[in-house]
Scaffold this active site. Structure first.
Site, PDB file in Angstrom:
ATOM      1  N   LYS A  12       3.212  11.364   0.577  1.00 11.49           N
ATOM      2  CA  LYS A  12       3.727  12.504   0.782  1.00 11.49           C
ATOM      3  C   LYS A  12       5.561  12.514   0.325  1.00 11.49           C
ATOM      4  O   LYS A  12       5.960  11.948  -0.177  1.00 11.49           O
ATOM      5  CB  LYS A  12       4.163  13.275   2.635  1.00 11.49           C
ATOM      6  CG  LYS A  12       4.993  12.386   3.182  1.00 11.49           C
ATOM      7  CD  LYS A  12       6.502  12.353   2.986  1.00 11.49           C
ATOM      8  CE  LYS A  12       7.289  11.284   3.595  1.00 11.49           C
ATOM      9  NZ  LYS A  12       8.854  11.070   3.444  1.00 11.49           N
ATOM     10  N   PRO A  94       4.460   2.821  -3.689  1.00 10.87           N
ATOM     11  CA  PRO A  94       5.060   2.048  -3.127  1.00 10.87           C
ATOM     12  C   PRO A  94       6.193   1.959  -1.939  1.00 10.87           C
ATOM     13  O   PRO A  94       5.989   2.836  -1.183  1.00 10.87           O
ATOM     14  CB  PRO A  94       5.818   2.370  -3.962  1.00 10.87           C
ATOM     15  CG  PRO A  94       6.109   3.988  -4.342  1.00 10.87           C
ATOM     16  CD  PRO A  94       4.491   3.993  -4.592  1.00 10.87           C
ATOM     17  N   GLY A  98       9.988   6.259   0.772  1.00 12.44           N
ATOM     18  CA  GLY A  98      10.228   7.199   0.977  1.00 12.44           C
ATOM     19  C   GLY A  98       9.252   8.341   0.575  1.00 12.44           C
ATOM     20  O   GLY A  98       8.927   9.130   0.791  1.00 12.44           O
ATOM     21  N   ASP A 136       6.334   9.604  10.558  1.00 11.03           N
ATOM     22  CA  ASP A 136       5.582  10.245   9.951  1.00 11.03           C
ATOM     23  C   ASP A 136       4.090  10.166  10.364  1.00 11.03           C
ATOM     24  O   ASP A 136       3.540  11.499   9.543  1.00 11.03           O
ATOM     25  CB  ASP A 136       5.872  10.220   8.947  1.00 11.03           C
ATOM     26  CG  ASP A 136       6.997  10.583   8.507  1.00 11.03           C
ATOM     27  OD1 ASP A 136       8.100  11.151   9.002  1.00 11.03           O
ATOM     28  OD2 ASP A 136       8.508  10.152   7.303  1.00 11.03           O
TER      29      ASP A 136
END
Length: 285
Positions: A12, A94, A98, A136
């Protein structure tokens, strides 16, 4: 026990991230727009009947600390059943970038094991359970682009333009969300806006200037991307993105990435690849 199945765990990006204040419990009030991408990790799952959970490859830390393992054990507790499987993770997102890699992997584990073992838990049940694993996780469980408020738990589905993005991450830079959110210089007083105002506003990330100051590699990555298209940082970094209206232009920029930056090209999708797969699995042949 059963068939091997392959499940997407999409990445995302945060198209906007505004921090409105800090609560007494230390968490932050924020407003953000999540766009789910059509690229990410992949989980290959072979269910087991003996309740043993194996995750490959070894991530270099105890299995009990792996968020996929935690997700499966959470389902064991909710369902009262012993769930097991051999899970191979093809890690493309990765870490510390974020892009929601761990949260997405956890959400995929919840949805996949719910389906494989016919637990019958609803999307709402799984989103509520996922919230205990990470802020999240519910976004990925629901699988839709969304506007989030509160500490990220209040989700409203939104329709976003399904544009193409070059996602770029400076190599060997891992940023701790806790480090950024506890930093004294983080802006914490951005006024709240309506969904329509935020959707119409330019890209904004209240963490971006602080992260650029602490991690010059992020500043360099953003400067490079801005030569090609409107750009921003996702979440608390270190990944950044440039927004394109077509795939070819994004790919051409990707081909010019310097050696110090890794990246990929992906399309934003209003309904995630994982959600699309589950819809297909539920549909009669």
């Amino acid at each position: 026990m059963g068939n091997i199945t392959v499940w997407p765990a999409p990445a995302k990006i945060n198209l906007s991230l505004r921090i409105n204040g800090r609560r007494e419990d230390g968490y932050h009030e924020l407003q953000t727009v999540f766009a789910i991408l059509d690229r990410g990790d992949t989980l290959t799952i072979e269910p087991r009947s003996d309740g043993v959970i194996n995750i490959y490859p070894d991530m270099g830390f105890p299995l009990e600390h792996n968020i996929i393992y935690k997700a499966i054990k959470l389902l064991c507790g909710i369902s009262g059943r012993s769930l097991g499987g051999d899970i191979r993770v093809d890690k493309k997102i990765p870490m510390g970038g974020g892009l929601g890699g761990g949260s997405s992997d956890a959400a995929t584990a919840l949805l996949a094991f719910n389906h494989i073992f016919s637990l019958g838990l609803s999307e709402e049940d799984l989103a509520r359970a996922g919230r205990t694993l990470g802020a999240d996780v519910p976004v990925f469980v629901r699988g839709r682009s969304a506007f989030a408020e509160g500490v990220g738990e209040k989700l409203t589905p939104v329709v976003i333009p399904e544009k193409w993005y070059l996602v770029a991450t400076p190599k060997n830079v891992h940023i701790s969300t806790k480090e950024i959110f506890t930093h004294p210089d983080l802006p914490r007083s951005t006024p709240k806006m309506s969904i329509s105002e935020i959707m119409a506003a330019p890209l904004v990330n209240d963490c971006q200037e602080l992260v650029k100051k602490i991690y010059p590699e992020v500043a360099t990555t953003l400067s490079w991307l801005l030569k090609y298209a409107p750009s921003g940082m996702t979440g608390t970094g270190a990944s950044c993105f440039a927004e394109f209206s077509d795939e070819n232009t994004a790919v051409q920029a990707y081909k010019s990435l310097p050696d110090s930056i890794c990246g990929f090209v992906a399309k934003a999708c209003n309904f995630s690849p994982l959600g699309q797969l589950l819809e297909k699995l539920k549909s009669p042949e």
